[in-house]
Write a protein that holds these residues in place. Structure first.
Motif, PDB file in Angstrom:
ATOM      1  N   THR A   8      51.339 -62.802  47.417  1.00 36.37           N
ATOM      2  CA  THR A   8      50.769 -61.187  47.120  1.00 36.37           C
ATOM      3  C   THR A   8      51.592 -60.239  48.333  1.00 36.37           C
ATOM      4  O   THR A   8      52.734 -60.485  49.076  1.00 36.37           O
ATOM      5  CB  THR A   8      49.604 -61.171  48.135  1.00 36.37           C
ATOM      6  OG1 THR A   8      49.747 -61.044  49.419  1.00 36.37           O
ATOM      7  CG2 THR A   8      48.397 -62.038  46.757  1.00 36.37           C
ATOM      8  N   PRO A   9      52.006 -59.031  47.450  1.00 36.84           N
ATOM      9  CA  PRO A   9      53.106 -58.039  48.492  1.00 36.84           C
ATOM     10  C   PRO A   9      52.526 -57.778  49.863  1.00 36.84           C
ATOM     11  O   PRO A   9      51.199 -57.430  49.620  1.00 36.84           O
ATOM     12  CB  PRO A   9      53.229 -56.824  47.251  1.00 36.84           C
ATOM     13  CG  PRO A   9      51.735 -57.024  46.156  1.00 36.84           C
ATOM     14  CD  PRO A   9      51.675 -58.640  46.426  1.00 36.84           C
ATOM     15  N   ASP A  10      53.065 -57.026  50.598  1.00 37.85           N
ATOM     16  CA  ASP A  10      52.891 -57.613  51.408  1.00 37.85           C
ATOM     17  C   ASP A  10      51.894 -55.591  52.313  1.00 37.85           C
ATOM     18  O   ASP A  10      52.473 -55.173  51.721  1.00 37.85           O
ATOM     19  CB  ASP A  10      53.978 -57.190  52.659  1.00 37.85           C
ATOM     20  CG  ASP A  10      54.147 -58.255  53.334  1.00 37.85           C
ATOM     21  OD1 ASP A  10      53.926 -58.888  52.754  1.00 37.85           O
ATOM     22  OD2 ASP A  10      55.544 -58.329  53.775  1.00 37.85           O
ATOM     23  N   THR A  11      50.719 -55.831  52.770  1.00 36.23           N
ATOM     24  CA  THR A  11      50.222 -54.510  53.256  1.00 36.23           C
ATOM     25  C   THR A  11      50.108 -53.820  54.326  1.00 36.23           C
ATOM     26  O   THR A  11      49.594 -52.921  54.704  1.00 36.23           O
ATOM     27  CB  THR A  11      48.656 -54.651  52.761  1.00 36.23           C
ATOM     28  OG1 THR A  11      48.203 -55.779  53.862  1.00 36.23           O
ATOM     29  CG2 THR A  11      48.784 -55.387  51.373  1.00 36.23           C
ATOM     30  N   ALA A  12      51.706 -54.362  55.237  1.00 34.95           N
ATOM     31  CA  ALA A  12      51.651 -53.667  56.360  1.00 34.95           C
ATOM     32  C   ALA A  12      52.739 -51.841  56.090  1.00 34.95           C
ATOM     33  O   ALA A  12      53.244 -52.053  55.508  1.00 34.95           O
ATOM     34  CB  ALA A  12      52.593 -54.547  57.414  1.00 34.95           C
ATOM     35  N   PRO A  13      52.483 -50.998  56.931  1.00 35.71           N
ATOM     36  CA  PRO A  13      52.355 -49.580  56.866  1.00 35.71           C
ATOM     37  C   PRO A  13      54.659 -50.019  57.200  1.00 35.71           C
ATOM     38  O   PRO A  13      54.964 -50.648  58.084  1.00 35.71           O
ATOM     39  CB  PRO A  13      51.824 -48.862  57.776  1.00 35.71           C
ATOM     40  CG  PRO A  13      51.645 -49.819  58.815  1.00 35.71           C
ATOM     41  CD  PRO A  13      51.050 -51.447  57.982  1.00 35.71           C
TER      42      PRO A  13
END
Length: 115
Positions: A8-13
């Motif tokens: 899954t793609p990273d959700t970090a800012p």
């Protein structure tokens, strides 16, 4: 059947951009102005002389000491030689056993192919 699973793609800012300030201007070089000075003559300071006492006694080996040194050196050479020869023998035995295993496996595989 076999499909790849993507993470899954990273959700970090996103990290904040780093703003760098321009480098400070280099300081102006100071011009070199030679000065004239009178030559200074120095008188050498005499070195202190070590007191000369009786000379150290020379080491004299007795015949027993020479015999002990020779026997010790001979023992070290024999022990190191024995260890090295035993390591070489262990390597040779290992190589022969691997070769025997290879021959046995080859014959087993050849027999299996004939049947």
């Amino acid at each position: 059947m076999l499909t790849p699973k993507y993470p899954t793609p990273d959700t970090a800012p996103a990290p904040a951009p780093v703003i760098q300030s321009p480098p400070a201007p280099a300081p102006m070089p100071v011009p070199y102005e030679p000065t004239t000075t009178a030559p200074v003559t120095q008188t050498p300071v005499p070195m202190p002389v070590a007191p000369t006492g009786p000379a150290r006694p020379t080491v004299q080996l007795t015949s027993g000491a020479v015999l002990g040194v020779v026997a010790g050196g001979t023992a070290v050479v024999l022990i190191v030689g024995t260890v090295l020869v035993s390591m070489l023998l262990a390597t040779a035995i290992t190589a022969v056993s691997v070769a025997v295993c290879a021959v046995v496996l080859r014959s087993l595989l050849n027999q299996q192919g004939k049947h």
